[in-house]
Motif scaffolding. Structure first.
Motif, PDB file in Angstrom:
ATOM      1  N   ALA A 177       0.813  -1.215   0.000  1.00  0.00           N
ATOM      2  CA  ALA A 177       0.000   0.000   0.000  1.00  0.00           C
ATOM      3  C   ALA A 177       0.847   1.267   0.000  1.00  0.00           C
ATOM      4  N   ILE A 178       2.063   1.190   0.510  1.00  0.00           N
ATOM      5  CA  ILE A 178       2.910   2.374   0.576  1.00  0.00           C
ATOM      6  C   ILE A 178       3.264   2.895  -0.810  1.00  0.00           C
ATOM      7  N   HIS A 179       3.229   2.030  -1.825  1.00  0.00           N
ATOM      8  CA  HIS A 179       3.612   2.477  -3.164  1.00  0.00           C
ATOM      9  C   HIS A 179       2.623   3.488  -3.725  1.00  0.00           C
ATOM     10  N   ASP A 180       1.322   3.271  -3.486  1.00  0.00           N
ATOM     11  CA  ASP A 180       0.330   4.257  -3.920  1.00  0.00           C
ATOM     12  C   ASP A 180       0.545   5.574  -3.191  1.00  0.00           C
ATOM     13  N   ALA A 181       0.864   5.492  -1.918  1.00  0.00           N
ATOM     14  CA  ALA A 181       1.094   6.700  -1.130  1.00  0.00           C
ATOM     15  C   ALA A 181       2.321   7.454  -1.621  1.00  0.00           C
ATOM     16  N   ALA A 182       3.420   6.733  -1.867  1.00  0.00           N
ATOM     17  CA  ALA A 182       4.650   7.377  -2.334  1.00  0.00           C
ATOM     18  C   ALA A 182       4.452   8.027  -3.698  1.00  0.00           C
ATOM     19  N   ALA A 183       3.598   7.427  -4.523  1.00  0.00           N
ATOM     20  CA  ALA A 183       3.334   7.983  -5.851  1.00  0.00           C
ATOM     21  C   ALA A 183       2.419   9.208  -5.787  1.00  0.00           C
ATOM     22  N   ALA A 184       1.619   9.303  -4.724  1.00  0.00           N
ATOM     23  CA  ALA A 184       0.614  10.360  -4.649  1.00  0.00           C
ATOM     24  C   ALA A 184       1.139  11.665  -4.066  1.00  0.00           C
ATOM     25  N   ILE A 185       2.139  11.605  -3.220  1.00  0.00           N
ATOM     26  CA  ILE A 185       2.587  12.807  -2.519  1.00  0.00           C
ATOM     27  C   ILE A 185       3.474  13.678  -3.407  1.00  0.00           C
ATOM     28  N   ARG A 186       3.664  14.907  -2.971  1.00  0.00           N
ATOM     29  CA  ARG A 186       4.511  15.872  -3.667  1.00  0.00           C
ATOM     30  C   ARG A 186       5.641  16.313  -2.737  1.00  0.00           C
ATOM     31  N   PRO A 187       6.701  16.876  -3.295  1.00  0.00           N
ATOM     32  CA  PRO A 187       7.822  17.296  -2.439  1.00  0.00           C
ATOM     33  C   PRO A 187       7.391  18.288  -1.367  1.00  0.00           C
ATOM     34  N   SER A 188       8.031  18.168  -0.207  1.00  0.00           N
ATOM     35  CA  SER A 188       7.761  19.055   0.920  1.00  0.00           C
ATOM     36  C   SER A 188       8.466  20.391   0.712  1.00  0.00           C
ATOM     37  N   GLY A 189       8.345  21.250   1.704  1.00  0.00           N
ATOM     38  CA  GLY A 189       9.047  22.521   1.655  1.00  0.00           C
ATOM     39  C   GLY A 189      10.554  22.360   1.630  1.00  0.00           C
ATOM     40  N   ARG A 190      11.042  21.194   2.071  1.00  0.00           N
ATOM     41  CA  ARG A 190      12.484  20.911   2.020  1.00  0.00           C
ATOM     42  C   ARG A 190      12.907  20.398   0.657  1.00  0.00           C
ATOM     43  N   GLY A 191      11.930  20.221  -0.250  1.00  0.00           N
ATOM     44  CA  GLY A 191      12.237  19.702  -1.575  1.00  0.00           C
ATOM     45  C   GLY A 191      12.398  18.206  -1.618  1.00  0.00           C
TER      46      GLY A 191
END
Length: 355
Positions: A177-191
């Motif tokens: 399930a983590i793969h869908d999550a990793a694909a969905a997020i965008r870079p943070s303020g730290r890039g």
């Protein structure tokens, strides 16, 4: 079950040692931190290990090999740039396939291993499971917020105003399930693609995310002070052993290890301490919580609570403590020169000099 070990990154907090060496290979008690990680994984019964590597890939490959020495099978997974922990999961996506896996940061040190936590993960069957520990300064870590029942409800990476003192330990258990999550997020303020954001995505989408609180010893060995502290902790568990040569004018006190090929002459070593293979200690004092690596020379010197890496030489130095000495470094006294103060002072100055 697979294991994903992160051994990329530039190790900026350990420079200058990591200008020429992978931070995961800096030793404590004369063994690289990464080796403790791989031993934990093997002890938990996991055989297939993927290692994320970056600029120091060749050094990691040379040290670890194919994993046979640890009883595991190693696959190396190149990462172009260290863009966050969730980016490492993306990088390993094809190799991980549809298997559950543990992700273990290669510069973390955890006493007690991961076998118990792995058993809990397999038995309970959550979508993800994290390990937490209480810290004095949670703003330096990923921080978890739990509800009254102990369920994870929110995660935040290095928050300015932490909601709790529970920091994420660098060991995570995941289902695919983590793969869908990793694909969905965008870079943070730290890039970076933060693993905390990916786990939060799972929580927000109804996935069961569980946690356990580590009560034993854990350290992120990102800086010299933490390396020295982990070195102290490991040395404190030494069993004394002398496989080298110690003359009658020398004294070994407490838990001291002298490896094969090492020689100790006219010296006093107070443990816990370890002297590596082929090293030479003469006319010196080695104090507690000191690791001398292989093929070093310590002569006419005193050193305590320190780590000395391979091939270093310390000669004629009165006292060194709480220090890390890199590979093939030479430490000697400064030349004797006339002592003088050279001053350019403005009007109405007041100067106090202790001569």
């Amino acid at each position: 079950m697979k294991a994903l070990v992160l051994a990329g990154g530039s190790g900026t907090r350990l420079r200058p040692l990591t200008h020429t060496s992978a931070k995961q290979l800096v030793p404590v008690a004369n063994k690289p931190i990464l080796f403790y990680v791989l031993e934990d994984i093997a002890e938990a019964g996991i055989k297939d290990v993927g290692i994320i590597v970056g600029d120091t890939a060749q050094e990691i490959r040379t040290a670890v090999g194919d994993g046979t020495a640890f009883g595991i099978r190693v696959t190396y997974l190149p990462q172009d740039r260290p863009l966050g922990l969730a980016h490492a999961v993306r990088t390993a996506r094809d190799w991980l396939g549809d298997d559950d896996f543990v992700m273990y940061l290669g510069d973390n040190f955890l006493v007690g291993g991961i076998r118990a936590q792995l058993a809990d993960f397999r038995q309970a069957g959550p979508g993800a499971q994290i390990m937490l520990t209480r810290v004095d300064d949670p703003s330096a870590f990923g921080v978890a917020e739990l509800d009254d029942a102990g369920r994870v409800i929110r995660l935040e990476e290095k928050p300015r105003f932490p909601k709790s003192d529970l920091a994420l330990v660098g060991v995570y258990f995941f289902t695919p399930a983590i793969h869908d999550a990793a694909a969905a997020i965008r870079p943070s303020g730290r890039g970076e693609l933060e693993i905390t954001d990916a786990i939060q995505w799972l929580i927000d989408h109804g996935t069961d995310v569980r946690s356990s609180v580590v009560t034993g010893y854990w350290k992120d060995t990102g800086n010299a002070a933490d390396m020295l502290e982990v070195n102290r902790s490991v040395l404190d568990r030494l069993d004394p052993r002398c496989d080298g040569t110690v003359d009658e004018a020398s004294e070994l006190v407490g838990r001291v290890v002298v490896e094969a090929g090492a020689t100790v002459a006219r010296s006093r070593i107070v443990g816990p301490a370890i002297i590596g293979r082929g090293s030479r200690v003469e006319d010196s004092y080695i104090g507690p919580f000191t690791s001398i690596a292989d093929h070093c020379t310590i002569a006419d010197s005193e050193i305590e609570y320190s780590i000395v890496l391979t091939g270093a030489a310390i000669d004629g130095v009165r006292r060194i403590e709480a220090s890390m000495v890199g590979r093939h470094v030479q430490v000697t006294p400064a030349p004797r020169v006339p002592q003088a103060h050279r001053l350019i002072l403005g009007d109405h100055s007041k100067v106090q000099i202790r001569s």
